[in-house]
Scaffold this active site. Structure first.
Site, PDB file in Angstrom:
ATOM      1  N   SER A 103       0.848  -1.189   0.000  1.00  0.00           N
ATOM      2  CA  SER A 103       0.000   0.000   0.000  1.00  0.00           C
ATOM      3  C   SER A 103       0.882   1.237   0.000  1.00  0.00           C
ATOM      4  O   SER A 103       1.976   1.234   0.552  1.00  0.00           O
ATOM      5  CB  SER A 103      -0.915   0.010   1.230  1.00  0.00           C
ATOM      6  OG  SER A 103      -1.741   1.159   1.240  1.00  0.00           O
ATOM      7  N   HIS A 157      -7.453  -4.433   4.439  1.00  0.00           N
ATOM      8  CA  HIS A 157      -7.063  -3.017   4.387  1.00  0.00           C
ATOM      9  C   HIS A 157      -7.870  -2.285   3.319  1.00  0.00           C
ATOM     10  O   HIS A 157      -8.393  -1.187   3.546  1.00  0.00           O
ATOM     11  CB  HIS A 157      -5.562  -2.940   4.092  1.00  0.00           C
ATOM     12  CG  HIS A 157      -5.052  -1.619   3.614  1.00  0.00           C
ATOM     13  ND1 HIS A 157      -5.241  -1.159   2.333  1.00  0.00           N
ATOM     14  CD2 HIS A 157      -4.337  -0.658   4.248  1.00  0.00           C
ATOM     15  CE1 HIS A 157      -4.677   0.026   2.194  1.00  0.00           C
ATOM     16  NE2 HIS A 157      -4.121   0.351   3.339  1.00  0.00           N
ATOM     17  N   ASN A 158      -7.990  -2.893   2.138  1.00  0.00           N
ATOM     18  CA  ASN A 158      -8.725  -2.231   1.059  1.00  0.00           C
ATOM     19  C   ASN A 158     -10.219  -2.184   1.340  1.00  0.00           C
ATOM     20  O   ASN A 158     -10.902  -1.236   0.946  1.00  0.00           O
ATOM     21  CB  ASN A 158      -8.450  -2.935  -0.267  1.00  0.00           C
ATOM     22  CG  ASN A 158      -7.134  -2.494  -0.873  1.00  0.00           C
ATOM     23  OD1 ASN A 158      -6.221  -2.104  -0.161  1.00  0.00           O
ATOM     24  ND2 ASN A 158      -7.025  -2.565  -2.184  1.00  0.00           N
ATOM     25  N   LYS A 190      -3.826  -7.187   3.314  1.00  0.00           N
ATOM     26  CA  LYS A 190      -4.012  -6.111   2.338  1.00  0.00           C
ATOM     27  C   LYS A 190      -5.450  -6.092   1.817  1.00  0.00           C
ATOM     28  O   LYS A 190      -6.023  -5.021   1.570  1.00  0.00           O
ATOM     29  CB  LYS A 190      -3.029  -6.288   1.174  1.00  0.00           C
ATOM     30  CG  LYS A 190      -3.175  -5.271   0.030  1.00  0.00           C
ATOM     31  CD  LYS A 190      -3.055  -3.834   0.505  1.00  0.00           C
ATOM     32  CE  LYS A 190      -2.775  -2.861  -0.620  1.00  0.00           C
ATOM     33  NZ  LYS A 190      -3.641  -2.944  -1.782  1.00  0.00           N
ATOM     34  N   GLU A 242     -10.665   0.700   3.523  1.00  0.00           N
ATOM     35  CA  GLU A 242     -10.489   1.893   2.690  1.00  0.00           C
ATOM     36  C   GLU A 242     -11.787   2.240   1.963  1.00  0.00           C
ATOM     37  O   GLU A 242     -12.175   3.412   1.892  1.00  0.00           O
ATOM     38  CB  GLU A 242      -9.363   1.638   1.693  1.00  0.00           C
ATOM     39  CG  GLU A 242      -9.056   2.757   0.729  1.00  0.00           C
ATOM     40  CD  GLU A 242      -8.010   2.318  -0.272  1.00  0.00           C
ATOM     41  OE1 GLU A 242      -8.364   2.129  -1.464  1.00  0.00           O
ATOM     42  OE2 GLU A 242      -6.848   2.141   0.122  1.00  0.00           O
TER      43      GLU A 242
END
Length: 303
Positions: free
Chosen positions: A122, A177-178, A174, A181
């Site tokens: 990221s 994480h997205n 990840k 987001e």
């Protein structure tokens, strides 16, 4: 220390730049020869003219980092690397592959005597200047072998990167994480839309974003970016209301279903992106006709 980097797009190219600034040797390869040449001239990267040449220019035990689109592109190159690399070498996938694919790839590589490390990356276009956030999955020994490169790419050697767990854990982290987001972006978008809609207050959205950036509970890098573009244009009339998704938000929502773990914010944010692309238009037309049918409510006609 020397590493092979396959894929020299926006992310891969900047990662080469950052590693070269840290004094690491990089053998780089892109299918576009001009990209190879320019980056080599700019950074001192060692250009390779093929995947085989990447391997030939590295010292054993080799480290090859793939920075390619998830799916077919990564699958194809990983398979070629499996045939070219030697036992003891390490293959790294720094793209946005699905964590289950990475778990399977680790097994395949191990059968050939290779180690595999999955790295959720990221930082986007700002990673060159600020460093990348790196979420790492793999066996301890393999991660230790690539640690000098992780330290060079991260904001600081002891910050911004983490060995999250076994193979798949990096890409899984990840993915989540997205998903987070997506939810954060949607909340900001809805909040600013509410303020823009309160026309009688004539609110300065850029100024509000700037106030929130300083001391507010909702301050974040996303808010920094929001404040920046609002300072240039608060109407955004020239921007199409069309929002794509890279796939990881979908995977996160699917994971929540598989676990039976409620994630309504992420799911709704994903659905909002679908709606922005007109993928809900037929359902909306159906709703309009149903309202007309039971209540005689007017239906807007196109044209």
């Amino acid at each position: 220390m020397k590493i092979g980097m396959v894929g020299l797009g926006r992310m891969g190219g900047n990662m080469v730049r950052r590693m070269r600034r840290a004094g690491l040797e990089v053998v780089g390869y892109s299918r576009e020869a001009e990209v190879n040449r320019k980056l080599a001239d700019e950074t001192g990267m060692i250009p390779a003219d093929s995947l085989k040449d990447v391997v030939a220019k590295l010292d054993a035990p080799r480290v090859v980092w793939l920075m390619l689109p998830a799916g077919e592109a990564t699958d194809a190159v990983a398979e070629q690397m499996k045939q070219m690399l030697q036992p003891g070498d390490v293959l790294v996938d720094g793209g946005n592959s699905h964590y289950k694919d990475s778990q399977l790839r680790a097994i395949e590589m191990k059968s050939a005597g290779l180690s595999f490390v999955d790295v959720g990356t990221s930082g986007g276009v700002w990673g060159l200047a600020n460093g990348y956030s790196l979420m790492v999955g793999g066996e301890k020994e393999a991660v230790a072998h690539v640690q000098p490169f992780l330290e060079a790419l991260a904001p600081a050697p002891d910050q911004g990167w983490l060995h999250c767990g076994p193979n798949g854990a990096g890409h899984f982290t990840k993915m989540v994480h997205n998903g987070i987001e997506y939810g954060m972006m949607q909340a900001y978008a809805e909040g600013f839309a509410l303020m823009k809609g309160k026309t009688e207050f004539d609110m300065d959205l850029a100024a509000i974003a700037e106030v929130w950036r300083n001391g507010s509970v909702v301050r974040s890098w996303l808010l920094d970016l929001t404040a920046d573009f609002l300072s240039k244009d608060q109407q955004l009339d020239a921007i199409e209301p069309f929002v794509t998704d890279s796939g990881e938000g979908r995977w996160t929502v699917i994971e929540s279903v598989e676990q039976g773990m409620p994630a309504p914010v992420m799911a709704t944010a994903l659905m909002a992106r679908f709606a922005s692309r007109g993928e809900g238009d037929f359902a909306s037309r159906m709703l309009a006709m149903m309202r007309n049918g039971f209540g005689g409510h007017a239906v807007k006609q196109r044209g």
